[in-house]
Design an enzyme around this catalytic site. Structure first.
Site, PDB file in Angstrom:
ATOM      1  N   TYR A  20       0.818  -1.216   0.000  1.00 57.18           N
ATOM      2  CA  TYR A  20       0.000   0.000   0.000  1.00 57.18           C
ATOM      3  C   TYR A  20       0.855   1.271   0.000  1.00 57.18           C
ATOM      4  O   TYR A  20       0.546   2.245   0.693  1.00 57.18           O
ATOM      5  CB  TYR A  20      -0.966   0.005   1.201  1.00 57.18           C
ATOM      6  CG  TYR A  20      -1.766  -1.256   1.322  1.00 57.18           C
ATOM      7  CD1 TYR A  20      -2.666  -1.640   0.337  1.00 57.18           C
ATOM      8  CD2 TYR A  20      -1.604  -2.100   2.421  1.00 57.18           C
ATOM      9  CE1 TYR A  20      -3.389  -2.827   0.437  1.00 57.18           C
ATOM     10  CE2 TYR A  20      -2.325  -3.285   2.529  1.00 57.18           C
ATOM     11  CZ  TYR A  20      -3.217  -3.636   1.531  1.00 57.18           C
ATOM     12  OH  TYR A  20      -3.914  -4.810   1.638  1.00 57.18           O
ATOM     13  N   ASP A 248     -15.445 -15.312   7.860  1.00 60.35           N
ATOM     14  CA  ASP A 248     -14.041 -14.937   7.647  1.00 60.35           C
ATOM     15  C   ASP A 248     -13.458 -14.543   9.008  1.00 60.35           C
ATOM     16  O   ASP A 248     -13.573 -13.412   9.446  1.00 60.35           O
ATOM     17  CB  ASP A 248     -13.968 -13.782   6.648  1.00 60.35           C
ATOM     18  CG  ASP A 248     -12.547 -13.315   6.388  1.00 60.35           C
ATOM     19  OD1 ASP A 248     -11.629 -13.789   7.087  1.00 60.35           O
ATOM     20  OD2 ASP A 248     -12.366 -12.449   5.504  1.00 60.35           O
TER      21      ASP A 248
END
Length: 426
Positions: A20, A248
């Site tokens: 990022y 998740d």
């Protein structure tokens, strides 16, 4: 005289692409030479109290003797062997433990490489499940502000408008997104909170292979903590419409929220669960997708006759051995007391930060503390300020959050919260 650094930072900035970050205007990188306990040591000798557990993973701190011994012992035997047609004790022992500690009914384990791959595996399982049953269900229902990873299928069930993946909209498959839950974990439940998801499931359930969500805590999509009743309602709706539920638990699993798995806050069991991050205690990459045998058997009853996925490093013995040692530490049950203490301390210290003008809201759960600001931070300057304060905290956007190792002491945790207060108060 300043000590000459041996890590070539100039090469790093010119040739290494960090997560990022921009190659045009790279953010500063801090050279690390050692990590022990809750401390990260920079090359110049500066010690930083780690508030991030290396993105949720190093739950027992760094260089833990039990994990290090497991890695060294396994290295003397074999670091890796293919998992196709071969099995080994580290994988068997790990899967035994995963079956024994995960919610009831999850009894078939598929080992994978990383969190994103575990999600990819779960989505493929759901698609193959319905294909084997003679139904073409190509859609997934998920939540706004969710995050499930950086690979393509994982991105497709990550919020296309409110996440870092918005620029891929139009390239990844388009799925169905329900409004994110609004009732916070500590707030009174409002039954209207489930209405949008219920409406979409009623309308599209014959097209939907599964609902996928992050139980209780939406991570990188906003660090949002929602009410356990929402999760219970989702399980009820999946049962009613006959839709699979994928949990998740990559970020929330292994004690981070105060329960071993976040699903336990709602006392539900999903049809498929993804785990990763803290699975090896932060030593190396490994993940698992765990499902009911009925789901697995249905997948394998289709035309393919098997599940069509097989990573090269699936069931890596070294990673499995360390993961088993990590679960042995958790089995000692001391993590619960430690996480509860962290939560109580965050409940005391974060409200003081909430009084600052720059702060919109603070929230906490288990070993998770979140400070949401009115404006995004300047990453380079605030990162330097944290390093100068002797702590390692990595914000993103408008969020400053801490997820310390469970072994952190009250004094060390206060150093993290005090650094945040001081820096935001300038």
């Amino acid at each position: 005289m300043q000590k000459e650094l041996s890590i070539d930072i100039k090469f790093d900035q010119c040739h290494i692409w960090h997560p990022y970050t921009s190659t045009i205007t790279p953010l500063p990188c801090y050279p690390v030479t050692e990590a022990r306990g809750v401390y990260i040591t920079l090359e110049d000798g500066t010690q930083l109290i780690d508030g991030m557990s290396s993105w949720w993973s190093a739950i027992h701190g760094y260089n833990h003797p039990h994990l290090t011994a497991a890695a060294k012992n396994q290295l003397d035997k074999m670091a890796h062997v293919m998992f196709g047609g071969i099995t080994h004790q580290p994988a068997v022992e790990l899967c035994k433990k995963l079956v024994s500690i995960t919610p009831p009914g999850l009894d078939t384990v598929f080992l994978a490489d990383s969190g994103s791959v575990a999600v990819e595996v779960a989505l493929k399982m759901a698609l193959q499940y319905w294909h084997a049953k003679g139904e073409s269900r190509a859609k997934f229902l998920t939540l706004r502000h969710g995050y499930h990873g950086d690979t393509f299928a994982a991105m497709s069930v990550t919020d296309p408008d409110n996440s870092m993946h918005s620029l891929y909209k139009g390239f990844v498959p388009e799925h169905i997104f329900a409004n994110a839950p609004q009732c916070g974990f500590w707030e009174e439940w409002n039954e209207d909170d489930i209405n949008d998801l219920a409406d979409k499931l009623a309308q599209y359930h014959q097209q939907i292979a599964a609902i996928i969500l992050e139980p209780i805590v939406q991570g990188a999509g906003g660090m949002r903590l929602y009410h356990p009743t929402y999760l219970r309602r989702v399980r009820e709706l999946c049962d009613y419409y006959g839709v699979l539920l994928i949990a998740d638990e990559i970020a929330t699993g292994f004690g981070r929220t105060g329960k071993l798995f976040a699903c336990e806050h709602a006392n539900i069991s999903p049809d498929i669960m993804c785990v990763g991050k803290a699975l090896t205690g932060g030593y190396m990459t490994l993940s698992a997708t765990i499902t009911h045998k009925q789901v697995a058997d249905t997948v394998c009853s289709g035309d393919a006759g098997c599940f069509m996925h097989g990573p090269t490093f699936m069931g890596n013995p070294l990673a499995c051995a360390v993961a088993t040692a990590n679960l042995e530490i958790l089995e000692q049950n001391q993590w619960q007391q430690k996480v509860t203490s962290i939560e109580k301390q965050l409940a005391t210290e974060l409200p003081l930060i909430a009084t600052l003008e720059k702060v919109k809201q603070v929230r906490w759960l288990g070993a998770i503390g979140v400070i949401e600001l009115h404006q995004p931070v300047d990453m380079a300057s605030i990162q330097q300020a944290f390093v100068n304060a002797g702590v390692w905290i990595r914000p993103f956007g408008r969020l400053i959050y801490i997820m310390p190792p469970y072994i952190i002491t009250p004094t060390q945790l206060s150093c993290l919260t005090q650094a945040i207060y001081k820096i935001l108060n300038t």
